[in-house]
Design a protein around this motif. Sequence first.
Motif, mmCIF file in Angstrom:
data_model
loop_
_atom_site.group_PDB
_atom_site.id
_atom_site.type_symbol
_atom_site.label_atom_id
_atom_site.label_comp_id
_atom_site.label_asym_id
_atom_site.label_seq_id
_atom_site.Cartn_x
_atom_site.Cartn_y
_atom_site.Cartn_z
ATOM 1 N N ASN A 341 0.820 -1.220 0.000
ATOM 2 C CA ASN A 341 0.000 0.000 0.000
ATOM 3 C C ASN A 341 0.852 1.267 0.000
ATOM 4 N N LYS A 342 2.169 1.083 -0.111
ATOM 5 C CA LYS A 342 3.072 2.238 -0.141
ATOM 6 C C LYS A 342 3.948 2.160 -1.388
ATOM 7 N N MET A 343 3.306 2.158 -2.533
ATOM 8 C CA MET A 343 4.017 2.106 -3.801
ATOM 9 C C MET A 343 4.401 3.511 -4.254
ATOM 10 N N PHE A 344 5.467 3.584 -5.056
ATOM 11 C CA PHE A 344 5.932 4.876 -5.562
ATOM 12 C C PHE A 344 4.894 5.501 -6.487
ATOM 13 N N THR A 345 4.629 6.773 -6.254
ATOM 14 C CA THR A 345 3.728 7.543 -7.102
ATOM 15 C C THR A 345 4.481 8.763 -7.612
ATOM 16 N N PRO A 346 4.647 8.900 -8.929
ATOM 17 C CA PRO A 346 5.409 10.048 -9.460
ATOM 18 C C PRO A 346 4.756 11.372 -9.087
ATOM 19 N N HIS A 347 5.578 12.337 -8.783
ATOM 20 C CA HIS A 347 5.096 13.686 -8.477
ATOM 21 C C HIS A 347 4.542 14.332 -9.731
ATOM 22 N N LYS A 348 3.483 15.089 -9.580
ATOM 23 C CA LYS A 348 2.887 15.835 -10.688
ATOM 24 C C LYS A 348 2.711 17.284 -10.274
ATOM 25 N N LYS A 444 12.695 -4.641 5.015
ATOM 26 C CA LYS A 444 12.922 -3.197 4.960
ATOM 27 C C LYS A 444 13.420 -2.782 3.586
ATOM 28 N N ALA A 445 14.342 -3.544 3.000
ATOM 29 C CA ALA A 445 14.888 -3.214 1.682
ATOM 30 C C ALA A 445 13.797 -3.276 0.617
ATOM 31 N N ILE A 446 12.943 -4.281 0.700
ATOM 32 C CA ILE A 446 11.851 -4.396 -0.267
ATOM 33 C C ILE A 446 10.896 -3.220 -0.133
ATOM 34 N N GLU A 447 10.601 -2.829 1.089
ATOM 35 C CA GLU A 447 9.725 -1.669 1.317
ATOM 36 C C GLU A 447 10.325 -0.409 0.696
ATOM 37 N N MET A 448 11.635 -0.262 0.828
ATOM 38 C CA MET A 448 12.303 0.904 0.273
ATOM 39 C C MET A 448 12.158 0.931 -1.250
ATOM 40 N N TYR A 453 10.903 3.289 -6.193
ATOM 41 C CA TYR A 453 11.249 2.915 -7.562
ATOM 42 C C TYR A 453 9.978 2.774 -8.391
ATOM 43 N N PRO A 454 9.905 3.424 -9.551
ATOM 44 C CA PRO A 454 8.701 3.354 -10.386
ATOM 45 C C PRO A 454 8.402 1.928 -10.858
ATOM 46 N N ASN A 455 7.155 1.519 -10.703
ATOM 47 C CA ASN A 455 6.705 0.204 -11.181
ATOM 48 C C ASN A 455 7.627 -0.921 -10.717
ATOM 49 N N ALA A 456 7.995 -0.881 -9.458
ATOM 50 C CA ALA A 456 8.986 -1.819 -8.945
ATOM 51 C C ALA A 456 8.555 -3.270 -9.088
ATOM 52 N N THR A 457 7.263 -3.554 -8.866
ATOM 53 C CA THR A 457 6.820 -4.955 -8.940
ATOM 54 C C THR A 457 6.910 -5.504 -10.349
ATOM 55 N N GLU A 458 6.849 -4.635 -11.355
ATOM 56 C CA GLU A 458 6.956 -5.078 -12.741
ATOM 57 C C GLU A 458 8.398 -5.074 -13.230
ATOM 58 N N ALA A 459 9.189 -4.126 -12.728
ATOM 59 C CA ALA A 459 10.532 -3.931 -13.270
ATOM 60 C C ALA A 459 11.627 -4.671 -12.518
#
Length: 798
Positions: A341-348, A444-448, A453-459
């Motif tokens: 629930n804490k995935m990276f969201t690009p700033h706009k 902790k590293a995975i959470e970071m 990181y953008p689209n970390a689960t895919e990339a």
Amino acid sequence: MDELKHAADMPITRAKGRSLTTASVVKKVLAGTLGLSLIQVPLLASAAPGLTLVTQESTAPTSKDSASAASKGLNPADAKITKDQAEARARSLFPILNEARLDGITYGEQNVYPPNTKKVWVLNWAIQRGNGSTSFNVDVDALTGDILSFYYPSTWPQADSNTAYYPPPVSKQEAEKIAEAFIFKAAPSIKAGTMKPSNQYGYAPNKTLFGPVQYSFTYSVDVNGLPADNEYVSVDVDGNGNIVRFNRSAFQGDFPSAKAAIGKEEAEKRLKQGLSVKLAYIPSTPLFNSSAKREWKIGYMPDRNLEPMDANSGKRIDTIWGKDLDEASQAVSYTALTPSNKMFTPHKGGQLTSDQAQALLQGIAPGPDYQFQAALGNYWSDRRQVWNLSWNKRSSGLYQGDSKHAVVDAETGQLLAYNEFQYPGSEPVKATASAVTEAQAKTKAIEMVLAYYPNATEALKLTDAKTSNNPSSSKTVYQFVFQRFYKDLPINGSTVNVSIDGSGKLTSYDTNGNLSDADFKAMDALTAKISPKDAQERLLNGLGVELRYISSGGYPVDNTYVEPTVRLAYVPMLNKDRYLGYIDAVTGKTEVFNVLPNPGNGQSTELPSDAVNHAASKDLATLLEYRVLSPSQDGLLHPDAELTLGDWIQMMAKGMNPDQDYFGGPMKPIFTDVPADSPIAQAVQLFSEKGWFGNVKSSELHPEQKLTREAVAATLTLALHYNRLSDFLQQDAEALSLSDANAIKDKGAVALMLKLGLMEALGGKFDPAKPVTRAEAATIMVRLANLQGKVDTPLNER
């Protein structure tokens, strides 16, 4: 007078020392750790993320005695060569020292941290010319008397009227004889018959048509009849036959016996046991090098690290620390990441402020006992706008305590890097029991990664690669490598490296390799044609080992000086090449990872058939040799093809630097019709930097227009800085006497070309609007190269 506009209806008007030590250390690290698995890491790092290897140039110390040597465990009494003998040797070998001032001699390297124990006399020299001066060192091995390093101060040759340009008085063959004769004088410890030409060490100076001529020769030095890491000598000779740089690397301890307890066949068997291959996308250049013209391949790579093996114990060796690796080598496996629930969201909404960038690092940024600083700049690898954030420990002492640094993308808010640094001399961190387990640190590293990181689960996928910690450190550090994937295949060289200490705190976070849409497009076009079984067979057939001495240490890592060690080991080889590679999945050929590309290697200098009998064949051959020209895909040069303005800009720029790595990354386009990804973008940047466009008023260049003779004259006038003289020569009698003088808009530029012999008027006509062919351009450029040493401002000096 608008020279370039008049010349070709162009919308343009008229109105800025190499460290062989660094290179060799990097080469050594690469040979031992990189190009071996799918978890590639930055050049100046070991296989452990967050572990930084630092190399530095020697600086001229101010101390004039050896008082500080004792503090480093060095005793001048141990030297077998006295400092007076060291000085005498240096003076006898390098004539330039006759005009230099000796400012002092120290025992041991000074002003380096952490201190090392190299037994060396460092002679500090200075040369004064007018109000300017330069300092440099000559290092002499205190045990053998070998000169270890010397370089002719880089600021002086360009100001020297005796600088050799093309064509040089001394040929490469003559320079090689000079170099070899000098080596045995400067390094008497090297015995005849032990040297072999080598391209393993150092980074040869770029050979440029318009630059001062300089030759580089490097030789490996065998010990006990075996090749040995970091046993080499490198000499640079200028076009006049002068020694301008000398480097000798040698181990100051005793070498172990050359007799191995384990046979070569057994060593190869252990290397190949259980080895398989994995398919990956492979870039032709390191991903941090965004200025390079990157190509992509799809290939099969070894599925694990292939480290050297101790020739007596059979254990694998960590080549950074020189320690045994007790665990058996295993294939790297990957674990997919689960969304949170804490995935990276690009700033706009526009560029971030520094406060906004800092706010994004909540939980990472330190507290109020640190002083915060922020600076907006370009990222070192791809020149995107980033916030460089720093937190320095408030301390009464200068360079005390520690600091933390972060790099945040100013547009998206992506965390690109975070590292901690403890200043030399600070109180060491006290060892404490680990508060978190490795499993907790992994979480902790995975959470970071998910959060930054953008689209970390895919990339990204987490690897199980084992990494090496500093064996001298009492601090617990857990290190994790996340491999980047595209379409289920790993991308070689693209990783995210995370380090978590025993308290659960982030100590480093590094992303490697920014990829563009062009990169993904290139990967989309690749499809494997060779089967995994076939590739594995080819890899195993090509793999072998070489018995040699390998070395570790002699450099600082993580503020720790790693003492030099030498071991007898079997080193993995692929088709007798130590730099391990991969099997091209399209052609089936063995390729070498292009981690440290060496300029000039690999291009044939044989003149294509359509240029052999051409009137300009000699000039075309010269441009081919200096990599200004290269054959087309059909293998021909097409000497009579007419050039465009863009072609000419590209050729002139390659005369300055054939690799076109003028800038660290993409720059803002100067012309709307030359975008950043244009093949001539780098060349246009160079022209602009040097003022070869004059005062640009138009937003368009029109590089596709035909190159005319008058356009060439106008360009060369600007390149030679003769534009004012050109104005003066607008009414020159020679130009006015040409039968087509009325058709010439810039008569001054044409007059200059005729007087300098760069161009000619045949039959009393200049033909200003006539298109220029590739062969004609080659002749003009070779004439310009011959002129370099005769003009007030050679092209390379501005």
